[in-house]
Write an enzyme that holds these catalytic residues in place. Structure first.
Site, PDB file in Angstrom:
ATOM      1  N   GLU A  96       0.850  -1.189   0.000  1.00  0.00           N
ATOM      2  CA  GLU A  96       0.000   0.000   0.000  1.00  0.00           C
ATOM      3  C   GLU A  96       0.884   1.237   0.000  1.00  0.00           C
ATOM      4  OE1 GLU A  96      -3.754   2.197   2.243  1.00  0.00           O
ATOM      5  OE2 GLU A  96      -3.422   0.051   2.515  1.00  0.00           O
ATOM      6  N   GLU A 107       4.552   5.189   3.943  1.00  0.00           N
ATOM      7  CA  GLU A 107       3.883   6.463   4.256  1.00  0.00           C
ATOM      8  C   GLU A 107       4.916   7.409   4.871  1.00  0.00           C
ATOM      9  OE1 GLU A 107       2.055   9.513   4.521  1.00  0.00           O
ATOM     10  OE2 GLU A 107       0.599   7.958   3.987  1.00  0.00           O
ATOM     11  N   ASP A 142       9.346   7.864   1.611  1.00  0.00           N
ATOM     12  CA  ASP A 142       8.936   7.900   0.216  1.00  0.00           C
ATOM     13  C   ASP A 142       8.963   6.498  -0.385  1.00  0.00           C
ATOM     14  OD1 ASP A 142       8.794   8.343  -2.576  1.00  0.00           O
ATOM     15  OD2 ASP A 142       9.822  10.273  -2.401  1.00  0.00           O
ATOM     16  N   ASP A 195      -2.564  12.270  -2.694  1.00  0.00           N
ATOM     17  CA  ASP A 195      -2.591  13.729  -2.728  1.00  0.00           C
ATOM     18  C   ASP A 195      -2.966  14.180  -4.135  1.00  0.00           C
ATOM     19  OD1 ASP A 195      -2.003  16.502  -2.669  1.00  0.00           O
ATOM     20  OD2 ASP A 195      -0.527  16.169  -1.078  1.00  0.00           O
ATOM     21  N   LYS A 219      -3.685  21.934  -8.592  1.00  0.00           N
ATOM     22  CA  LYS A 219      -3.261  22.957  -9.541  1.00  0.00           C
ATOM     23  C   LYS A 219      -2.545  22.312 -10.729  1.00  0.00           C
ATOM     24  CE  LYS A 219      -2.785  26.598  -6.045  1.00  0.00           C
ATOM     25  NZ  LYS A 219      -1.859  27.559  -5.407  1.00  0.00           N
ATOM     26  N   ARG A 236     -11.163   7.405   6.244  1.00  0.00           N
ATOM     27  CA  ARG A 236     -11.586   8.727   6.692  1.00  0.00           C
ATOM     28  C   ARG A 236     -11.498   9.748   5.559  1.00  0.00           C
ATOM     29  NH1 ARG A 236      -6.992  11.742   9.280  1.00  0.00           N
ATOM     30  NH2 ARG A 236      -5.077  10.610   8.757  1.00  0.00           N
ATOM     31  N   TYR A 237     -10.550   9.548   4.644  1.00  0.00           N
ATOM     32  CA  TYR A 237     -10.458  10.449   3.494  1.00  0.00           C
ATOM     33  C   TYR A 237     -11.677  10.299   2.598  1.00  0.00           C
ATOM     34  CZ  TYR A 237      -5.608  11.134   4.897  1.00  0.00           C
ATOM     35  OH  TYR A 237      -4.479  11.446   5.598  1.00  0.00           O
ATOM     36  N   GLU A 238     -12.120   9.077   2.391  1.00  0.00           N
ATOM     37  CA  GLU A 238     -13.307   8.869   1.573  1.00  0.00           C
ATOM     38  C   GLU A 238     -14.545   9.451   2.246  1.00  0.00           C
ATOM     39  OE1 GLU A 238     -14.275   5.426  -1.106  1.00  0.00           O
ATOM     40  OE2 GLU A 238     -15.496   4.875   0.634  1.00  0.00           O
TER      41      GLU A 238
END
Length: 241
Positions: A72, A97, A124, A146, A150, A220-222
């Site tokens: 992941e 992560e 990374d 992320d 922009k 939680r992001y979803e």
């Protein structure tokens, strides 16, 4: 004229710009304890350039006892990673992560769930790709990465050759690569770039990208995206070869 940055660090590592956050607000005492007491023993092995300058491949057979390996990339708070580890005890899962607050959150969930079949690389993912053996991973997840909304920042997204080509290198032929995002332009770039790196999009009907995977757990992001009326997309690719 000289480059803005050297091509390599003094350790020998190639220069890789990283644009995300490594740390946020202060950690709670319990979270710091998780990092101090648990993180080292959950290491996948020598990944970084300081401890592995020769980029010797990880011995994943020894690490997980010959189990199938999943990966992941950017696990956030770790909900999905722990869920998959608990549901698949016959699989070894590595999570990468760089955001240390997310790593601390994951470690708390690991303690609570009591899972033992995962390893954590707190940096990374590109460094991890350097030392994972070729064609060693059978499933990979990129969940709500992320978005870098922009246009001038789109090159920072994961779905660029700089990330996708080394990912393809470590995935087995036929391996599954899952991408979840609620950003329409990220969907566009994913569908444009991932096939160029040696993958096939497996969707045959709208439900294949509109409905979550059968083993999905909403993160939680979803939940934040749903509260803000953004529409998740669930994209599944197969590694060619």
């Amino acid at each position: 004229m000289t480059d803005k940055h050297p091509k390599r660090h003094s350790s020998g590592a190639p220069w890789r710009n990283f644009y995300g956050r490594f740390k946020g607000k202060g950690l709670r005492d319990s979270q710091q304890a998780y990092l101090d007491e648990d993180l080292a023993k959950l290491s996948p092995g020598p990944v970084g350039w300081e401890e592995n300058p020769d980029r010797t491949p990880l011995d994943i057979d020894a690490l997980f006892g010959g189990k199938e390996i999943w990966l992941e990339i950017g696990f956030g708070g770790g909900e999905h990673l722990v869920h998959q580890a608990a549901a698949n005890p016959d699989v070894g899962i590595i999570g990468a992560e760089p955001y240390i607050n997310g790593v601390a959150m994951l470690l708390g969930k690991v303690r609570q769930a009591g899972v033992e079949n995962l390893r954590i690389y707190p940096n990374d993912a590109r460094h991890l790709f350097d030392v994972l053996p070729k064609a060693s991973v059978s499933k990979a997840f990129l969940l709500y990465p992320d978005p870098w909304p922009k246009k001038r920042h789109h090159r920072r997204r994961f779905v660029t050759p700089e990330h996708l080509e080394p990912l393809a290198h470590v995935l087995r032929p036929g391996a599954e690569f899952r991408v979840a995002t609620d950003i329409p332009d990220y969907v566009r770039q994913t569908l444009e770039q991932v096939p160029k790196a040696g993958f096939t999009w497996t969707a045959e009907r709208p439900a294949d990208w509109r409905d979550p995977w059968a083993d999905w757990i909403s993160t939680r992001y979803e939940q934040k995206a749903l509260r803000e009326d953004r529409v998740p997309h669930y994209l599944t690719f197969r590694r060619d070869g």
